[in-house]
Design a protein around this motif. Structure first.
Motif, PDB file in Angstrom:
ATOM      1  N   GLN A   1      -3.338   1.241   2.880  1.00  0.00           N
ATOM      2  CA  GLN A   1      -4.533   0.825   2.060  1.00  0.00           C
ATOM      3  C   GLN A   1      -4.276   0.932   0.615  1.00  0.00           C
ATOM      4  OE1 GLN A   1      -7.173   4.233   3.221  1.00  0.00           O
ATOM      5  NE2 GLN A   1      -8.699   2.751   2.905  1.00  0.00           N
ATOM      6  N   ASN A   2      -3.501   1.759   0.063  1.00  0.00           N
ATOM      7  CA  ASN A   2      -3.179   1.427  -1.340  1.00  0.00           C
ATOM      8  C   ASN A   2      -2.537   0.208  -1.942  1.00  0.00           C
ATOM      9  OD1 ASN A   2      -4.247   4.230  -1.758  1.00  0.00           O
ATOM     10  ND2 ASN A   2      -2.213   4.981  -2.050  1.00  0.00           N
ATOM     11  N   PHE A   3      -1.560  -0.310  -0.993  1.00  0.00           N
ATOM     12  CA  PHE A   3      -0.892  -1.725  -1.215  1.00  0.00           C
ATOM     13  C   PHE A   3      -1.732  -3.004  -0.565  1.00  0.00           C
ATOM     14  CE2 PHE A   3       2.106   1.293  -2.082  1.00  0.00           C
ATOM     15  CZ  PHE A   3       3.109   0.934  -3.056  1.00  0.00           C
ATOM     16  N   GLY A   4      -2.876  -2.620   0.217  1.00  0.00           N
ATOM     17  CA  GLY A   4      -3.726  -3.639   0.709  1.00  0.00           C
ATOM     18  C   GLY A   4      -2.893  -4.324   1.755  1.00  0.00           C
ATOM     19  N   VAL A   5      -2.021  -3.673   2.568  1.00  0.00           N
ATOM     20  CA  VAL A   5      -1.493  -4.217   3.727  1.00  0.00           C
ATOM     21  C   VAL A   5      -1.999  -3.509   4.747  1.00  0.00           C
ATOM     22  CG1 VAL A   5       0.563  -4.982   2.347  1.00  0.00           C
ATOM     23  CG2 VAL A   5       0.495  -2.585   3.576  1.00  0.00           C
ATOM     24  N   SER A   6      -1.514  -3.840   6.106  1.00  0.00           N
ATOM     25  CA  SER A   6      -1.746  -3.464   7.482  1.00  0.00           C
ATOM     26  C   SER A   6      -0.747  -2.128   7.522  1.00  0.00           C
ATOM     27  CB  SER A   6      -1.731  -4.088   8.634  1.00  0.00           C
ATOM     28  OG  SER A   6      -0.401  -4.449   8.834  1.00  0.00           O
ATOM     29  N   GLN A   7      -1.537  -1.042   8.432  1.00  0.00           N
ATOM     30  CA  GLN A   7      -0.730   0.020   8.661  1.00  0.00           C
ATOM     31  C   GLN A   7       0.604   0.000   9.143  1.00  0.00           C
ATOM     32  OE1 GLN A   7      -1.008   1.547  12.274  1.00  0.00           O
ATOM     33  NE2 GLN A   7       1.026   2.434  11.574  1.00  0.00           N
ATOM     34  N   PRO A   8       0.821  -0.952  10.125  1.00  0.00           N
ATOM     35  CA  PRO A   8       2.160  -1.237  10.821  1.00  0.00           C
ATOM     36  C   PRO A   8       3.168  -1.485   9.786  1.00  0.00           C
ATOM     37  CG  PRO A   8       0.527  -2.235  12.083  1.00  0.00           C
ATOM     38  CD  PRO A   8      -0.090  -1.857  11.017  1.00  0.00           C
ATOM     39  N   THR A   9       2.752  -2.398   8.890  1.00  0.00           N
ATOM     40  CA  THR A   9       3.627  -2.638   7.603  1.00  0.00           C
ATOM     41  C   THR A   9       4.545  -1.479   7.166  1.00  0.00           C
ATOM     42  OG1 THR A   9       2.339  -4.407   7.080  1.00  0.00           O
ATOM     43  CG2 THR A   9       3.930  -3.928   5.518  1.00  0.00           C
ATOM     44  N   ILE A  10       3.731  -0.351   6.924  1.00  0.00           N
ATOM     45  CA  ILE A  10       4.253   0.933   6.519  1.00  0.00           C
ATOM     46  C   ILE A  10       5.123   1.654   7.780  1.00  0.00           C
ATOM     47  CG2 ILE A  10       3.884   2.872   5.071  1.00  0.00           C
ATOM     48  CD1 ILE A  10       2.764   0.356   3.865  1.00  0.00           C
ATOM     49  N   THR A  11       4.710   1.471   8.828  1.00  0.00           N
ATOM     50  CA  THR A  11       5.645   2.166   9.885  1.00  0.00           C
ATOM     51  C   THR A  11       7.079   1.274   9.742  1.00  0.00           C
ATOM     52  OG1 THR A  11       3.697   2.653  11.075  1.00  0.00           O
ATOM     53  CG2 THR A  11       5.827   2.220  12.192  1.00  0.00           C
ATOM     54  N   MET A  12       6.943   0.096   9.612  1.00  0.00           N
ATOM     55  CA  MET A  12       8.136  -0.983   9.731  1.00  0.00           C
ATOM     56  C   MET A  12       8.898  -0.880   8.444  1.00  0.00           C
ATOM     57  SD  MET A  12       7.926  -2.039  12.558  1.00  0.00           S
ATOM     58  CE  MET A  12       7.059  -3.444  13.918  1.00  0.00           C
ATOM     59  N   ALA A  13       8.345  -0.663   7.392  1.00  0.00           N
ATOM     60  CA  ALA A  13       9.204  -0.555   6.035  1.00  0.00           C
ATOM     61  C   ALA A  13       9.924   0.730   6.179  1.00  0.00           C
ATOM     62  CB  ALA A  13       8.364  -0.670   4.903  1.00  0.00           C
ATOM     63  N   ILE A  14       9.201   1.893   6.599  1.00  0.00           N
ATOM     64  CA  ILE A  14      10.005   3.074   6.723  1.00  0.00           C
ATOM     65  C   ILE A  14      11.219   3.138   7.717  1.00  0.00           C
ATOM     66  CG2 ILE A  14       9.764   5.485   6.859  1.00  0.00           C
ATOM     67  CD1 ILE A  14       8.446   4.570   4.409  1.00  0.00           C
ATOM     68  N   LYS A  15      10.901   2.196   8.686  1.00  0.00           N
ATOM     69  CA  LYS A  15      11.924   2.320   9.919  1.00  0.00           C
ATOM     70  C   LYS A  15      13.085   1.688   9.195  1.00  0.00           C
ATOM     71  CE  LYS A  15      10.116   2.461  14.369  1.00  0.00           C
ATOM     72  NZ  LYS A  15       9.926   1.625  15.553  1.00  0.00           N
ATOM     73  N   ARG A  16      12.728   0.324   8.616  1.00  0.00           N
ATOM     74  CA  ARG A  16      13.874  -0.398   7.856  1.00  0.00           C
ATOM     75  C   ARG A  16      14.704   0.528   7.184  1.00  0.00           C
ATOM     76  NH1 ARG A  16       9.872  -4.450   7.579  1.00  0.00           N
ATOM     77  NH2 ARG A  16       9.287  -3.961   5.356  1.00  0.00           N
ATOM     78  N   LEU A  17      14.112   1.348   6.166  1.00  0.00           N
ATOM     79  CA  LEU A  17      14.745   2.212   5.264  1.00  0.00           C
ATOM     80  C   LEU A  17      15.620   3.128   6.096  1.00  0.00           C
ATOM     81  CD1 LEU A  17      12.156   2.876   2.313  1.00  0.00           C
ATOM     82  CD2 LEU A  17      14.043   1.622   2.305  1.00  0.00           C
ATOM     83  N   GLU A  18      15.123   3.735   7.060  1.00  0.00           N
ATOM     84  CA  GLU A  18      15.915   4.575   7.864  1.00  0.00           C
ATOM     85  C   GLU A  18      17.050   3.975   8.503  1.00  0.00           C
ATOM     86  OE1 GLU A  18      12.473   7.969   8.917  1.00  0.00           O
ATOM     87  OE2 GLU A  18      12.509   6.441  10.269  1.00  0.00           O
TER      88      GLU A  18
END
Lengths: 299, 299
Positions: free
Chosen positions: A23-40
């Motif tokens: 919400q804060n970044f105005g993107v969809s929720q899976p985007t965050i899931t994916m981003a964290i996965k990428r970092l991990e």
DNA sequence: CGGATATTATTAATATTATTGATAGTATAA
DNA sequence: TTATACTATCAATAATATTAATAATATCCG
């Protein structure tokens, strides 16, 4: 690696919620899931533990470690942006605490004008705590700061350029007016006029009242030094101020303090350690340092 | 923004050639052109000027400014990677200068074993300059360092944990052997045995010889303290070493220095400012500090 | 228990972005 | 002029990020 992912991660650490970050970044929720996965995947370690039992998110040790670096990286990026904007727009944003501005600025303005710096110079007034924050986060490029102790920060360069004692100002009709020098202790029981809120004066004043074990009676407060001076002239109270006041108002007498190790008003030029001074900024710094040499001998 | 672009840019600053950067990273040349363009668009300012007349590349002020931040960002990223690798592999890499290892490590090893730290502990030996570099770039997580001055770095936390004077060691047959304390000046004309290369001993030794205006005659050099001690025992020369030598070899006498403000051997625990101590690292730090309290009273 | 609610993960499709090969452009040196 | 060295441009392709839709998992509460 995309710094956006670090920004998502950094926000996740404080929000503890994937969807809120989205919400804060105005993107969809899976985007965050994916981003964290990428970092991990990139760091080869889990960064957060999704504790669905308690509907919470725990940061792993690796995550904590990364969080520290992520904050530094995001800050550096942000600063780079701001600095380059100021650089290209030929802006030089200088922070000025009012008291310093009052005393030092008139002394250097001729030189600044001569150097052609006045056009690009943009000053921001503020208390020393706020200005310290402002130079940290890039709102100002350089700032002058007053302090009682020499400044030492790991992310800021602080170059002391003057040091003046604090003094007592009393009315010419005051019982102490004939004295040149007094001990702070002799002010026990006096009525004081004082700043409403001024970090440095407060610090120095408290230091002296504590040392002398008395509770000062402050009969009037204002943030305007000239108002305070007028009240002193009318003998409403005595004032505790720096020596850097060009000429005490009429009917006001300045008394030096005899106390051993009296607090001093230290003025410094402060800028970020990771900031490369532009030619203009280097010039401003130079002028301030030079103006000091002059003002020092003038005392 | 992609950190890869910053890496390309950072390399471009030093290589001053798009094609060389491309080669270094194993990508095609247009990739670099595009990356720099992206950065220039992102920061809204030209970062390099392609001077085709002189076949050179000049970095603009904005570029210089960004370069400083880019270096910090790339360093932080690199450190994060290394730290997380060590963290997940349960490795604790500790830097140890040989002299400190000799004296302090036996004292703490029992405690380290008791705390179960010995398994994960991996020590790296090296001189203090090399180790300082190693802790900076993440090759080691923490390091012990010897120094003559208290350490103060902006990117490193340095916690002093012991301070011992330097002493003179002479053979029992030496003319000064009966003395307990001497002035360094009395060693004028003596033959010395000394370290081959040891930054701290050199610094302290030079400091004393300069102060006393004499050029010491060094008759033998070695990096092995025990070798030096044996030579002292055989009266080949006198040695200048820290007091932290458990028991001087047989036939060797230790003399304290009477000089005012004699140089001291300061030992510190050093780690990166932006590094969050893992529980293990915090424990190691604690044990070292505790061991000090013991060793201090033991003297 | 079971349905409403909240949250994160998965997936396939789509959108965006990065990289490349080929080649053009520009200047130097010989 | 030609060969050489370097960077820019561009269209095609590869790689990556984001999304909508939906699954999965758990809580809360009547």
């Amino acid at each position: 690696m995309n710094t956006k992912d670090l920004a998502y991660f950094n926000d996740l650490i404080s929000q503890k919620s994937f969807s809120k970050v989205a919400q804060n970044f105005g993107v969809s929720q899976p985007t965050i899931t994916m981003a964290i996965k990428r970092l991990e995947a990139d760091f080869g370690a889990p960064l957060v533990i999704r504790d669905r039992v308690h509907n919470a998110i725990h940061v792993t040790p690796s995550g904590e470690q990364l969080a520290v670096h992520a904050k530094v990286i995001l800050r550096e990026l942000d600063l780079a942006h701001q600095e380059i904007i100021n650089l290209t727009q030929n802006r030089l944003v200088l922070g000025l605490p009012p008291i310093i501005e009052n005393y030092y600025f008139p002394k250097v303005s001729a030189r600044l004008a001569a150097a052609g710096l006045l056009d690009s110079l943009e000053t921001v007034e503020g208390g020393s705590i706020w200005l310290r924050q402002a130079v940290r986060n890039g709102q100002v490029d350089m700032t002058l700061l007053g302090s009682v102790e020499p400044l030492a920060y790991q992310d800021l360069v602080a170059e002391e350029f003057d040091r003046q004692p604090f003094c007592i100002y009393v009315s010419a009709e005051h019982r102490l007016a004939q004295r040149k020098r007094i001990y702070f202790n002799e002010l026990r029981g006096e009525d004081f006029v004082f700043f409403n809120s001024n970090f440095i004066h407060n610090t120095a004043f408290t230091q002296l009242t504590r040392r002398n074990h008395f509770q000062p009676k402050i009969v009037f407060r204002s943030n305007d030094m000239h108002v305070l001076m007028k009240l002193v002239a009318e003998n409403i109270g005595v004032a505790f101020l720096t020596k850097i006041i060009d000429q005490p108002a009429e009917n006001v007498v300045r008394l030096d303090l005899l106390d051993p190790e009296p607090p001093e008003f230290i003025t410094s030029i402060v800028y970020r350690t990771n900031h490369l001074l532009t030619p203009q900024q280097a010039q401003l710094r130079q002028i301030l340092h030079e103006a000091l040499d002059q003002s020092k001998t003038n005392f």
